[in-house]
Scaffold this motif. Structure first.
Motif, PDB file in Angstrom:
ATOM      1  N   UNK A 136      -5.354   7.511  11.054  1.00 56.92           N
ATOM      2  CA  UNK A 136      -5.440   6.499  12.150  1.00 56.92           C
ATOM      3  C   UNK A 136      -4.213   6.300  12.953  1.00 56.92           C
ATOM      4  N   UNK A 137      -3.016   6.464  12.266  1.00 50.27           N
ATOM      5  CA  UNK A 137      -1.806   5.978  12.999  1.00 50.27           C
ATOM      6  C   UNK A 137      -1.457   7.068  14.246  1.00 50.27           C
ATOM      7  N   UNK A 189       0.783  -1.105   0.149  1.00 54.22           N
ATOM      8  CA  UNK A 189      -0.040   0.000  -0.082  1.00 54.22           C
ATOM      9  C   UNK A 189       0.762   1.220   0.040  1.00 54.22           C
ATOM     10  N   UNK A 247     -13.435   6.146   8.848  1.00 51.71           N
ATOM     11  CA  UNK A 247     -13.533   4.896   8.096  1.00 51.71           C
ATOM     12  C   UNK A 247     -14.798   4.998   7.161  1.00 51.71           C
ATOM     13  N   UNK A 265      -5.424   8.758   5.054  1.00 49.41           N
ATOM     14  CA  UNK A 265      -6.194   7.857   6.102  1.00 49.41           C
ATOM     15  C   UNK A 265      -5.498   7.083   7.306  1.00 49.41           C
ATOM     16  N   UNK A 266      -4.249   6.587   6.628  1.00 48.62           N
ATOM     17  CA  UNK A 266      -3.514   5.791   7.863  1.00 48.62           C
ATOM     18  C   UNK A 266      -2.811   6.488   8.481  1.00 48.62           C
ATOM     19  N   UNK A 268      -5.037   6.911   0.522  1.00 47.48           N
ATOM     20  CA  UNK A 268      -5.395   6.076   1.407  1.00 47.48           C
ATOM     21  C   UNK A 268      -4.240   6.101   2.704  1.00 47.48           C
TER      22      UNK A 268
END
Lengths: 301, 288
Positions: free
Chosen positions: A285-286, A44, A237, A281-282, A278
Motif C-alpha cells: 500500500x505504501x 506494528x 485489503x 501489506x503495508x 501485515x
C-alpha cells in the motif's frame, strides 16, 4: 497537499496564547489519535520483529518472521491469491465504471435513478451482500446455476464449492458491488471536461470514437489514475467476503492476505508473525501511495 | 421511457442510426440496472418464503404462500432487537465523537498559528496511508491491556478519533478566508466562539458528508467487531448475520430476513441524503 497559509511572525505572548488555545482544541482528538492510531503504527513495525504469541514474553527475534514468511506456503498462496484478485477485479471495475458513466452522462432520461441503482450495492453491507450471493451461487439449487442449466449448460461451475471457481465467484461479486462507486468518480470526471473541446473536435471532423480516444480518455487521465490507485488499495485489503463466503477455502483457494493475517493473529495468536505479514501489506500500500503522490504532482503541475 | 427519448432526439436530424443507438443505450442501461437490483429483489422475496420455497426455480418473485415468520424469528429468537440496539448505539456514539473531536482538531490545524502545527499535522497525514488491517494487531494489544476486550468501548475508542475526519475538515476550513476569523477576533470573539459561531455553520455540508460517511462505515463494519466482541449479547448486526449463517445455515428464509434488516437503515439514509453520498465519493477525485 494544500499550501499552508503564510505565517506572520507572532510575538511571544501571542505564540503562548495560540499554543494554549491550539492544544485545547487538539487535545480530545490527539489523545485518541496518539493511543489508538499513532502508537499502533510504530508498534506494528516493532511487533513484526518479535515472536509474541499473545501471552508469552516478547522476544526480539530479528528478521526470523520475514524469513519464515517467504518459506510459508500459507503466506505465499494468500499473497498470490490477493494479486490474482486485484488483477482480476480492478481492470473490469474500471472498464465497466467508465462505460456506465459515459452511458449515464449521454443525456438519457432518468439518469439520476440509474445512477442511484448502480451506486446502492457499494454502500450496502458487504456481509449481507456476501450472504445473498452465497445463496445465489449455491451449487445445486442456487438461481445462477438453475438459470445456467435452463439455458442448456449441463455442468455449470461449482462456484464457491469448487477450488477453480471460488475466487472468480468472489471477484464477480466484488466487480458488481464496486462498479457504481467508481462510476460516480468517472461521472464527476466527465462533467469536468470542457464542452468546447468536443465542439472543436466536431469541427475538426472527429467522429464519436475518435472523440472518445482523443478527448475523453486523455481528459479523464487524472480520474482514471485516482480510481486505479483506490481500487488497488481496496482490493489488497479484502477480507469480509472471504470470511463470510469461503473461509479461505476450498483448501486455500480463496485465502487472501488479510484473511491470513487475521487467522494467524486472532485464531492462532501468532501476533509477531502476523505482524510481519501485515508489514507486507503495508509495503504494497505504501508503494502504491507513493506512486500516487509522485504522479499526482505531475498532473497538477 | 424509450418513446420519450425518441421524441427527444427529434430535435436533431433523425437518422435510423441514431434511433438504433438510442434504443441500444436504453437496453444496456436497463440490463445493467436489472443486474444491480435483482440480487436485492431475490433477497427480499426469499425473506418472505418458507425455507423449502427459497430456491424454487423458475423464481417466484411474489412469495406464495407469503410468510412473515422469518422476521418474527429473527426479531425474537435470534435476538436481533439487541443487535439492532447495539449497532445504533455504536453508530451514534462513534459518529458524534468523531464530529466533535475532528472538527475541533481541524480548527487548530487550520485557523490557529502555533509552532508545532505542521509537524503534528504531518503525523496525522502519515497515518492516513496506514490501513486498519495493518494496525489492528497492536491496537488489539493496547485495548486488551486497558482491560477493554469484548466491550463496546473498545470499538468506540478505536474509531472515534479518525485522522481522516480531521484531514477532510481541515481541507474545508482552509477554504474559509482567514479574514472572517480575524474580523471576529477583533470584534472580541474568543477562539471557541469563532469555531462554534463562524466556522462550524459554514462547514455544515462537509460535516454532513462526514456524518453520513462515518455512520454508514460503522454500521457496515465487520472486521473490528469480529476482532473485539465475543459475547453474543454485545454483537452488532453484521456480526450477528455472520453468526447466523454459521449456526443456522439451513434457515434460508430467516437469513435473508436478517440481511434485509441489516440493509434497511442504509437504504433509508441513502434515499434521504443521496446528494451527500455523491459529494463524499468525489471529494478526492477531481481537483480544482
Amino acid at each position: 497537499m494544500s499550501k499552508k497559509p503564510p505565517a506572520p511572525m507572532p510575538s511571544k505572548a501571542i505564540t503562548r496564547r495560540n499554543r494554549r488555545n491550539a492544544y485545547l482544541f487538539l487535545l480530545p482528538n490527539f489523545l485518541g489519535f496518539l493511543v489508538f492510531t499513532f502508537i499502533p503504527v510504530i508498534f506494528a513495525f516493532a511487533l513484526s520483529f518479535t515472536n509474541w504469541q499473545g501471552s508469552n514474553k516478547m522476544d526480539f527475534i530479528g528478521i526470523d518472521n520475514f524469513i519464515r514468511m517467504f518459506g510459508d506456503s500459507d503466506f505465499t498462496i494468500s499473497f498470490i491469491n490477493t494479486v490474482i484478485y486485484t488483477v482480476g477485479t480492478v481492470p473490469f471495475i474500471m472498464l465497466f465504471a467508465l462505460l456506465l458513466s459515459m452511458l449515464i452522462n449521454s443525456g438519457i432520461k432518468g439518469a439520476p435513478i440509474f445512477r442511484a441503482l448502480h451506486f446502492f450495492p457499494h454502500i450496502s453491507s458487504i456481509v449481507a451482500i456476501s450472504v445473498v450471493w452465497q445463496f445465489l451461487y449455491n451449487n445445486s439449487q442456487g438461481p445462477i446455476n438453475m438459470f445456467l442449466r435452463s439455458i442448456g449448460i449441463q455442468n455449470p461451475p461449482g462456484w464457491l464449492s469448487s477450488a477453480t471457481w471460488a475466487l472468480p465467484a468472489v471477484m464477480i461479486m466484488i466487480i458488481w458491488k464496486y462498479i457504481g462507486y467508481y462510476m460516480i468518480n468517472y461521472l464527476a470526471g466527465l462533467q469536468a471536461i470542457p464542452k468546447d473541446l468536443y465542439e472543436a473536435a466536431t469541427i475538426d471532423g472527429a467522429n464519436g470514437i475518435e472523440q472518445f480516444f482523443y478527448v475523453t480518455l486523455p481528459q479523464l487521465k487524472p480520474t482514471t489514475f485516482y480510481v486505479l490507485i483506490m481500487a488497488v488499495i481496496e482490493s489488497f485489503k479484502v477480507f469480509t467476503p472471504i470470511h463470510v463466503m469461503t473461509q479461505g477455502g476450498p483448501g486455500r483457494a480463496t485465502s487472501v492476505l488479510v484473511y491470513q493475517i487475521y487467522r494467524d493473529a486472532f485464531v492462532n495468536f501468532e501476533m509477531g508473525y502476523a505482524s510481519a505479514m501485515s508489514m507486507a501489506l503495508f509495503v504494497v500500500i505504501f508503494v502504491v501511495t507513493l506512486i500516487q503522490f509522485k504522479l499526482q504532482n505531475k498532473y497538477e503541475n | 421511457m424509450a418513446t420519450k427519448a425518441l421524441q427527444d432526439i427529434n430535435k436533431k436530424p433523425l437518422t435510423p442510426q441514431r434511433v438504433v443507438i438510442t434504443i441500444l443505450k436504453y437496453l444496456v442501461i436497463l440490463c445493467t440496472s436489472a443486474m444491480m437490483v435483482l440480487p436485492f429483489l431475490w433477497m427480499i422475496s426469499a425473506s418472505f418464503k418458507d425455507n423449502l420455497d427459497v430456491f424454487e426455480f423458475p423464481i417466484k418473485w411474489i412469495p406464495d404462500p407469503f410468510v412473515t415468520e422469518n422476521y418474527t424469528y429473527i426479531w425474537e429468537q435470534a435476538n436481533y432487537i439487541v443487535l439492532f440496539a447495539n449497532t445504533i448505539k455504536l453508530t451514534l456514539i462513534i459518529t458524534l465523537l468523531q464530529l466533535i473531536t475532528c472538527s475541533l482538531a481541524a480548527y487548530a490545524f487550520s485557523k490557529i498559528i502555533f509552532p508545532e502545527r505542521d509537524k503534528l499535522f504531518l503525523a496525522y497525514l502519515a497515518t492516513l496511508m496506514v490501513p486498519f488491517q495493518v494496525i489492528m494487531i497492536p491496537q488489539f494489544i493496547i485495548i486488551r491491556n486497558l482491560g477493554l476486550s469484548d466491550s463496546h468501548l473498545a470499538l468506540i475508542l478505536i474509531q472515534a478519533f479518525s485522522p481522516m475526519g480531521v484531514f477532510l475538515l481541515r481541507q474545508f476550513y482552509l477554504t474559509i478566508p482567514n479574514e472572517l476569523s480575524e474580523a471576529a477576533r477583533i470584534d472580541g470573539l474568543n477562539e471557541f466562539g469563532i469555531y462554534s459561531r463562524i466556522i462550524l455553520p459554514l462547514a455544515k455540508p462537509t460535516l454532513a458528508s462526514l456524518t453520513i460517511f462515518t455512520s454508514v462505515t460503522v454500521w457496515n463494519d465487520f472486521l473490528s467487531p469480529l476482532i473485539y466482541l465475543s459475547s453474543s449479547d454485545k454483537f452488532t448486526i453484521q456480526l450477528g448475520l455472520r453468526n447466523l449463517i454459521s449456526e443456522n445455515s439451513a434457515e434460508y428464509g430467516a437469513i435473508m430476513a436478517a440481511s434485509v434488516i441489516s440493509l434497511i437503515p442504509i437504504l433509508i439514509v441513502f434515499l434521504s441524503c443521496q446528494k451527500f453520498f455523491v459529494e463524499g465519493t468525489t471529494a478526492g477525485s477531481v481537483k480544482g
